[in-house]
Design an enzyme around this catalytic site. Structure first.
Site, short mmCIF file in Angstrom:
data_model
loop_
_atom_site.label_atom_id
_atom_site.label_comp_id
_atom_site.label_asym_id
_atom_site.label_seq_id
_atom_site.Cartn_x
_atom_site.Cartn_y
_atom_site.Cartn_z
N GLU A 1 0.84 -1.19 0.00
CA GLU A 1 0.00 0.00 0.00
C GLU A 1 0.89 1.25 0.00
OE1 GLU A 1 -3.83 1.66 2.57
OE2 GLU A 1 -2.29 0.50 3.59
N LYS B 1 -10.24 0.57 -1.92
CA LYS B 1 -10.27 0.25 -0.49
C LYS B 1 -11.61 0.63 0.14
CE LYS B 1 -7.42 0.91 3.67
NZ LYS B 1 -6.20 1.59 4.19
N CYS C 1 -4.95 -3.53 3.33
CA CYS C 1 -4.58 -3.18 4.70
C CYS C 1 -5.70 -3.37 5.74
CB CYS C 1 -4.06 -1.74 4.72
SG CYS C 1 -3.07 -1.34 6.20
#
Length: 279
Positions: A44, A121, A164
């Site tokens: 990321e 995301k 993440c």
């Protein structure tokens, strides 16, 4: 279709200068490709570790140049290159992201240099942490993605995408599993404090409960005076066995996953068939 797939994790200490970060990526991708990796995954914030600068990069002429460099890199080495996250100025429908924010997009380039998948995301890191930064508010500069799961295919292997903080939400991983994911990628910039506490536990759990391979690809080291990430990029088997792991320095590993080991795990203990709550 093949029985095995060679996948690489590249761990970096990215900074605020995308040109310097790109040069680091080129160096490590060349090494991973030379080791036979067919899929190479970057962490990321790989090209810009600066939330406040995301919109400026996405709006600049450098954005197109940078993504062309990435496409050329995938094409040159004939690999699938997964950009862990990168700021997108528009959503997947082509609409401009409002309020000076961006989408945090995981982008997959194929060996022809074509963008073949994009995942934005969904879960944003708005939390307090006992470290020098103290708190994080991703929603100040990132718009959450649409509630859709994203998968791409490589030589018969179905690969699911997350980013993440998503790893803390098992329902996303279950959806990916239901859609056939055999490997799930977690490019990340996990903080040192939260990483030390939860990184390996969460990734192993997601692998075990979905009986699939899970690879976490993290940033590492000090990025600013207040931002430190944990490193320890890792690959887990469907049984939760640690197959590969880095430590706290930049580097890479190449791991091999197989259809045989995945099928053996699912046959011996058919947990996915035993589910009672299936919605």
């Amino acid at each position: 279709m093949t029985n095995t797939l060679r996948i690489a994790a590249i761990q970096l200490t990215s900074g605020a200068n995308f040109k310097e970060n790109l040069q680091e990526v080129k160096t490590w991708v060349a090494k991973a490709a030379a080791d036979g990796a067919q899929v190479i995954v970057l962490p990321e914030n790989v090209f810009l570790f600066n939330g406040k600068g995301m919109r400026a990069l996405a709006e600049s002429d450098d954005q197109g140049l940078l993504l062309r460099e990435v496409a050329d890199l995938a094409c040159h080495y004939k690999v699938y290159l997964v950009v862990g996250s990168h700021p997108s100025l528009v959503n997947e429908g082509g609409e401009l992201v409002a309020n000076q924010r961006v989408r945090q997009s995981c982008m997959v380039f194929d060996p022809n240099g074509e963008l073949v998948q994009r995942y934005d995301k969904i879960h944003l890191f708005d939390v307090s942490v006992d470290d020098k930064a103290g708190s994080y508010r991703e929603s100040n500069y990132i718009e959450p993605g649409d509630l859709e799961v994203k998968i791409f295919e490589v030589d018969g292997f179905k690969v699911g995408l997350t980013i993440c903080y998503d790893v803390r939400f098992p329902e996303l991983f279950r959806r990916l599993s239901k859609e056939g994911a055999e490997l799930i990628l977690v490019p990340a910039a996990f903080t040192y404090v939260t990483g030390k506490a939860h990184w390996n536990t969460l990734l192993a759990a997601r692998a075990i409960e979905n009986q699939c391979f899970v690879m976490g690809v993290n940033q590492c080291g000090w990025h600013t005076q207040t931002r430190q990430t944990y490193g320890h990029s890792v690959l887990y088997s469907p049984n939760g066995e640690m197959l590969k792991q880095l430590q706290e320095e930049p580097g890479y590993f190449v791991g091999e996953i197989s259809k045989t080991s995945l099928q053996t795990c699912r046959t011996k203990m058919p947990c996915l068939e035993h589910r009672r709550f299936i919605n």
